[in-house]
Design a protein around this motif. Sequence first.
Motif, PDB file in Angstrom:
ATOM      1  N   UNK A 179     -66.436  65.244  99.152  1.00 44.59           N
ATOM      2  CA  UNK A 179     -67.509  64.330  98.794  1.00 44.59           C
ATOM      3  C   UNK A 179     -67.012  63.494  97.627  1.00 44.59           C
ATOM      4  N   UNK A 198     -66.119  62.128 102.393  1.00 45.05           N
ATOM      5  CA  UNK A 198     -65.942  61.345 101.180  1.00 45.05           C
ATOM      6  C   UNK A 198     -65.301  60.008 101.494  1.00 45.05           C
ATOM      7  N   UNK A 199     -65.059  59.218 100.454  1.00 47.57           N
ATOM      8  CA  UNK A 199     -64.519  57.874 100.664  1.00 47.57           C
ATOM      9  C   UNK A 199     -63.332  57.636  99.742  1.00 47.57           C
ATOM     10  N   UNK A 203     -62.910  64.399 108.611  1.00 49.72           N
ATOM     11  CA  UNK A 203     -64.025  63.473 108.501  1.00 49.72           C
ATOM     12  C   UNK A 203     -63.765  62.643 107.251  1.00 49.72           C
ATOM     13  N   UNK A 204     -64.633  61.699 106.977  1.00 49.67           N
ATOM     14  CA  UNK A 204     -64.456  60.886 105.792  1.00 49.67           C
ATOM     15  C   UNK A 204     -63.895  59.513 106.127  1.00 49.67           C
ATOM     16  N   UNK A 205     -63.742  58.699 105.103  1.00 46.36           N
ATOM     17  CA  UNK A 205     -63.368  57.301 105.284  1.00 46.36           C
ATOM     18  C   UNK A 205     -62.218  56.934 104.359  1.00 46.36           C
ATOM     19  N   UNK A 217     -71.701  59.766 111.690  1.00 48.95           N
ATOM     20  CA  UNK A 217     -70.917  60.011 110.484  1.00 48.95           C
ATOM     21  C   UNK A 217     -71.847  59.830 109.299  1.00 48.95           C
ATOM     22  N   UNK A 218     -71.734  60.697 108.325  1.00 54.06           N
ATOM     23  CA  UNK A 218     -72.617  60.534 107.178  1.00 54.06           C
ATOM     24  C   UNK A 218     -71.824  60.052 105.975  1.00 54.06           C
ATOM     25  N   UNK A 219     -72.409  59.225 105.176  1.00 55.48           N
ATOM     26  CA  UNK A 219     -71.761  58.755 103.944  1.00 55.48           C
ATOM     27  C   UNK A 219     -72.743  58.869 102.791  1.00 55.48           C
ATOM     28  N   UNK A 220     -72.223  59.301 101.669  1.00 55.91           N
ATOM     29  CA  UNK A 220     -73.039  59.399 100.470  1.00 55.91           C
ATOM     30  C   UNK A 220     -72.628  58.242  99.569  1.00 55.91           C
ATOM     31  N   UNK A 244     -74.337  56.878 109.989  1.00 56.36           N
ATOM     32  CA  UNK A 244     -73.817  55.770 110.795  1.00 56.36           C
ATOM     33  C   UNK A 244     -73.760  56.276 112.219  1.00 56.36           C
TER      34      UNK A 244
END
Lengths: 562, 269, 301
Positions: B162, B182-183, B200-202, C132-135, C143
């Motif tokens: 996260x 998380x990003x 997962x994540x970006x 997809x989840x984003x915080x 999304x």
Amino acid sequence: MSDAYTLLRGGRVCDPTGATDGGDLRDLYLKDGRIAATPPEDARIGEVVDLDGRIVMAGAIDIHSHIGGGKVNLARLLLPEEHREHGSAPDGLRRSGSGLFTPSSFVTGYRYAEMGYTAAFEPAMLPSNARHTHLELADVPIIDKGCYAVLGNDDFLLERLAAGATQSEVNDYVAWMLHATQAVGVKVVNPGGISAFKFNQRRLDLDEAHPHYGITPRRILTTLATALSDLRVPHPLHIHCNNLGIPGNESVTRDTIAALDGLPAHLTHLQFHSYGTEGDRRFSSAAAEIAESVNRNPNISVDVGQIIFGQTITASADIMSQFRNSGLASPRKWVCTDIECDGGCGLVPFRYRDKAFVNALQWAIGLELFLLIEDPWRVYLTTDHPNGGPFTSYPHLIRLLMDRSFRNEQLARINPDVAAHSRLGSIDREYTLEEIAIMTRAGPARVLGLRDRGHLRAGAVADVVVYDDLPDREAMFAAPALVFKNGRLVARNGELTATGWGDTIVVRPEFDPAIERRLKPWFEDHQTVRLGNFRIADGEILDHGRGGLSIVPTLTASDSCF
Amino acid sequence: MSMLSFRLKGPLTGRVDASPLLPHRLAAMDLTEIAALPLRLGRGRIAVGDLFDLSGSPGDTVELEGDERLDFVGAGLSGGTIRVAGPVGHRAGTGMSGGSLVVEGSAGLAAGAAMRGGVLTIAGDAGNELGGALPGERAGMTGGRILVRGSCGDRVGERMRRGLIAVGGDAGAYAALHMNAGSLLIGGRPGAATGHGMRNGTVLFRGEIDALPGFADCGLNQLPFLSLLDNHLSELDWVPPSCRGLTGRARRWLGDRGFGGRGELLSCL
Amino acid sequence: MLLNGIHIENTYAEAFDMKATRLIVTADTLAWARHAGMAATGFATSVIACGCESGIERELAPEETPDGRPGVSLLFFATGRSVLGKQVETRLGQCILTCPGTACFSGVPRGAKEDLIPMGRKLRYFGDGQQMSKLVGGRRYWRIPVMDGEFLCEESSWSVPAVGGGNLLILADARMAALEAAEAAADAMRAVPNVVLPFPGGVVRSGSKVGAKYKGMPASTNDAYCPTLRGLPRSRLPAEVESVLEIVIDGLTAADVAAATTAGLKCLIERGRGSGVWGVTAGNYGGKLGRHHFHLHELLP
């Protein structure tokens, strides 16, 4: 070597092997790392330590404690948080280390020594992992150590048994393994079951045929027990029974004792194998039945594997049971693995909760076994470290055994249903100091064939522990006043004062080397190392004086086999 | 608002563990007590007063003169501000749960590893394992924000779960290694094997990359989410300018499918 | 009281405690945001049979929305948190998720757990594992892949206390005069923030009273204000009033409802008797059912 004696003056020597005269004060002379007979009048006495009536015992011996080797290392890797939170910095004496229930090798040695333990035995050394285990134990300071080679799920043995091998061929194989792996005994874990697991079997009873080899656990057990008896190896087969932890497994445990039919054997962490299926929750204590069976069979010795409430990690070669318990992992991570198809390995972190009925009953079952098995020479103090709890909880466990009111106080605190399901509250027995000395020293020494350890007669290794006679036995055993290892003071009031290196204890029975003709191609076809490289040379353990080897003599006709 | 300043008396003779110098820990002490605090220096210890000249008064801000052998600066920070004039050593802001750590120079290894909250700002470059995981842990960063004006080393955001990492410059190899969520924003060029083992994540950056074979090319997409994120960045201080404006159409790779993952690499046009 | 020739009756509107939430819907163009908003707030005139009352609060410029696109803000009112949650869930799923290019956000500050109104939290399952989840900035967004790209939806909104059922009754000389007056008043009232007028065009003609002669009818026509019955003894209408229209107001606070009432009164009074409006009154149930009383004489502009 010094020609001077060290005199420990005026201690209350508690040596159940007969060297004691009860509560009377006695002087002990130490010389050249051994206990000496009373020297002549003109002998030079060097240091004199006044014991002022303190209690004197031999160094304690832990017969079953997972302190090194592949799975202990994996356990450490699995719980990095434990090692981050429990670090110990180096000082002038100590190397740095970490860990609480899977302490790093140096910390293991320091903690044992500070508690008055001078020897510990790693009970689950996979032969293919033997070199790693010895290398790691070489980093355990102060204490003596030894290993039991795990056999009984190795394909060579199973295949030979299935092919109708003779007992003498098995004997030669077992002896060869003891030599090659520098072991002091043989342990069998869930005989046949670990191998069966790899053939998708999820439990295996004593007379159930192995799905591939077609042989039964009974056959494996009796063959290996016979082999050790034939080879006159002092420590009998060290047995981790089938179906560990499953309610109702007490019948397998009793059948195992019956199957041995008088052959000497050691049943380990018996607590995990003494479960019945009575009551609303189909989980009950069968400690009374198991204890009675042990009482009636003088060929059997046991250690208990007491559980202690709190966080720990279970580490076992019994991949079948560890895989079954993986869902209970807390924190939620676990490892089951295998090397060389030699055995198994499973690690499941676990928190024993005193308010949980099952855990609380396990606690009670362990104590019932301690208290209902009558002969302290045949029941030894263990928590199956780290499976039931860390070895550092032994002083607490000793207090539970010696102090009935303390025990009942603890019983009143745990899940209330346990008092109703267990007879623990009605057992009055309190262990005496002498009985504690037997179960932590003389008993393990005898069952391991350590003739010069576990007692304080002349000629014994000068592993001596001096305790203040405190009413709080936990405090007393947690921090002995003085600990001597090989005649050197290594700890005072539970604090390390000196460090050093202990011996690796091994056994070397005779055998026919022709067995290598069969083993050599096996290694070449199926193993990743060749036979010649597999064998551990003495020099690897001696390591230029850092470690010593102590060879346990095999039994002779005049030895009383129990 | 009171501030406590630490000026180095001279060059360091070894690596120093500066983790005790947290504002909330020092707030309750007076200057003499702080000067007597022991710090680990190499294998030994040294008193704070022998290492630093102290000035100001304890409060919610600590100002440190930086040195690249000063390790664990702001490790475990839970509130208040630490400002470092100059570089820091390894593990700066490790396990931070709140507050703000501002490094006006560069940072060593594992800055912001296992961070749980708060803001870590690095004006220079960061070393390997920026916002990474502690050894053996399954989770890396689980919250908070890391903003780096310069570039970073390998394995940024390893096992991240996260939070936000924005790197103004280039990232090293294996960015977002085994990322869980998380990003991660890269203003410069991403390195080799970006997103290996991603669940997962970006990971967001500009321009084309040669994605690992475990990533499925999902082509160009217009994602309202990118505008939302950019809007959020516009409200924050210290965001590297190159990490702004990553909106519009983006090429989307999904993976790492070799690990059953469905994280995304987004390269903005 | 007579103001600018208009009778202002000395009475009050009786309103009730409700739960409300605000959603912000954005889209590629304002027109498509409006389509989504219209559909989502459709069939939501009265909690009696619609489940909730809702409306478009106002239109939002791109600078005002979280994703920088044009949008509308919608208010939903219901009798309690759980029924509100159900209504938002179905309307979000059927009317906003489905509408091209939209994204949906909560328009209220983060609230307590027990006030939670699920949005993406439930809708994400439409993504069938590909969501997809984003915080971002402490708020969670989902999304969800859809055929025109991605539906971006905040995880949840929160319910806030609200007031529903504020009203004005416009009494006019003729039907067209009543309608024009109501339109003008509704426009003025909609400019007040935090309120919606849930009925079609903001206006309702079928004002109701509690109870009926028929069993099972909880409410029935407000015969005292029906001009076709004005000769009967129960009628409250003077002879010259030929048409009555009501404007119902739901707002986030009593002050918002009061402000809207004042805005409506101001508009009607300014238009004067010449606009064909005879007077203004308000509906109540004797003051026993609702906690909030909006006295017209106290709310005059």
